[in-house]
Design a protein around this motif. Structure first.
Motif, PDB file in Angstrom:
ATOM      1  N   ALA A   1       0.871  -1.175   0.000  1.00 58.02           N
ATOM      2  CA  ALA A   1       0.000   0.000   0.000  1.00 58.02           C
ATOM      3  C   ALA A   1       0.911   1.228   0.000  1.00 58.02           C
ATOM      4  O   ALA A   1       1.864   1.287   0.775  1.00 58.02           O
ATOM      5  N   PHE A   2       0.635   2.186  -0.851  1.00 58.02           N
ATOM      6  CA  PHE A   2       1.593   3.258  -1.093  1.00 58.02           C
ATOM      7  C   PHE A   2       1.748   4.192   0.112  1.00 58.02           C
ATOM      8  O   PHE A   2       2.795   4.793   0.309  1.00 58.02           O
TER       9      PHE A   2
ATOM     10  N   THR B   1       1.033  16.947  -2.213  1.00 56.89           N
ATOM     11  CA  THR B   1       1.493  16.633  -3.562  1.00 56.89           C
ATOM     12  C   THR B   1       2.590  15.575  -3.496  1.00 56.89           C
ATOM     13  O   THR B   1       3.114  15.253  -2.424  1.00 56.89           O
ATOM     14  N   ALA B   2       2.960  15.061  -4.676  1.00 57.30           N
ATOM     15  CA  ALA B   2       4.061  14.094  -4.736  1.00 57.30           C
ATOM     16  C   ALA B   2       5.326  14.687  -4.123  1.00 57.30           C
ATOM     17  O   ALA B   2       6.017  14.026  -3.338  1.00 57.30           O
ATOM     18  N   LEU B   3       5.613  15.934  -4.454  1.00 59.09           N
ATOM     19  CA  LEU B   3       6.802  16.592  -3.916  1.00 59.09           C
ATOM     20  C   LEU B   3       6.737  16.677  -2.390  1.00 59.09           C
ATOM     21  O   LEU B   3       7.716  16.373  -1.695  1.00 59.09           O
ATOM     22  N   GLU B   4       5.594  17.066  -1.864  1.00 60.54           N
ATOM     23  CA  GLU B   4       5.447  17.198  -0.415  1.00 60.54           C
ATOM     24  C   GLU B   4       5.535  15.843   0.281  1.00 60.54           C
ATOM     25  O   GLU B   4       6.095  15.727   1.370  1.00 60.54           O
ATOM     26  N   ASN B   5       5.004  14.791  -0.353  1.00 58.91           N
ATOM     27  CA  ASN B   5       5.087  13.457   0.230  1.00 58.91           C
ATOM     28  C   ASN B   5       6.529  12.988   0.371  1.00 58.91           C
ATOM     29  O   ASN B   5       6.860  12.241   1.296  1.00 58.91           O
TER      30      ASN B   5
ATOM     31  N   ARG C   1       6.113   4.915  -7.479  1.00 54.96           N
ATOM     32  CA  ARG C   1       7.366   5.630  -7.772  1.00 54.96           C
ATOM     33  C   ARG C   1       7.597   6.752  -6.759  1.00 54.96           C
ATOM     34  O   ARG C   1       8.729   6.989  -6.329  1.00 54.96           O
ATOM     35  N   VAL C   2       6.523   7.432  -6.379  1.00 51.95           N
ATOM     36  CA  VAL C   2       6.641   8.453  -5.334  1.00 51.95           C
ATOM     37  C   VAL C   2       7.102   7.798  -4.033  1.00 51.95           C
ATOM     38  O   VAL C   2       7.974   8.321  -3.324  1.00 51.95           O
TER      39      VAL C   2
END
Length: 223
Positions: A95-96, A103-107, A151-152
């Protein structure tokens, strides 16, 4: 001589009490050397995910000793375990576990900021570009495909520069083609960063990518 990153000696894990008491791990011995990529292969319920939880300090062994990156994880308090994971261990799960409001950047960036890492923003930008998401970094998880979300998750795990990467069924929620790309990326990032890699899987095709395969059955190392 390569440094030993993980050393488990007669590790046991028992959960529950009374009639519900269940022995999950039954005397596991396991080592991982620096630069190794090891697959732990086993059927559902064999104890492989519990083994990774002990390595990551998410479960405390009921017996034996678990040393990870030179630390006896069983003797560390929760704050020390969190610092060890934040600084030196990257974890990728089936599970991701991305935060939906970031956002992806913030994650990728925020966990590094919380751990006090310098240049968290620039490192997050660079890692997302490395996993092919430079143009998607301002998208939220709901706007990303399953493969992109994983990928994130890989970028989040590798951006801090960990010495150890742990992946538990990282392709379990993905189709075969997407999953194959994720496995390629995971092994590539481990090689490039020099991190030791442990991949928990039930898939022999994934295990074949590793330099060594450990089979676990009924809470014991079988081969």
């Amino acid at each position: 001589m390569a440094e030993t990153l993980i050393e488990l000696t007669d590790v046991r894990l028992t959960l529950g009490r009374g009639a519900a008491r269940t022995e999950i791990l039954r005397g596991v011995d396991f080592q991982l050397k620096e630069g190794e990529a090891v697959a732990i292969l086993g059927a559902s319920g064999s104890g492989k995910s519990s083994l990774m939880a002990v390595i990551a300090g998410l479960e405390r062994a009921s017996g034996g000793q678990a040393r990870v990156l030179g630390e006896d994880v069983g003797s560390l308090d929760e704050d020390a375990l969190a610092r060890l994971r934040g600084r030196s261990i990257g974890v990728v799960l089936q599970a991701f576990h991305l935060l939906p409001t970031m956002t992806a950047l913030e994650n990728v960036m925020v966990p590094m900021e919380l751990a006090g890492a310098p240049d968290a923003s620039s490192r997050a930008h660079a890692e997302l570009a490395t996993v092919g998401l430079a143009r998607r970094e301002h998208h939220y998880p709901a706007q990303l495909s399953g493969g992109e979300q994983q990928r994130v998750a890989i970028a989040r795990a590798t951006a801090p520069g960990p010495r150890l990467l742990l992946a538990d069924e990282p392709t379990g929620n993905l189709d075969a083609r997407t999953g194959g790309g994720i496995i390629d990326l995971l092994f590539e990032r481990a090689t490039v960063t020099g991190a030791g890699l442990v991949v928990i899987t039930h898939d022999p095709a994934v295990a074949d990518r590793a330099s060594r395969v450990v089979r676990i059955a009924d809470g014991r190392i079988a081969a």
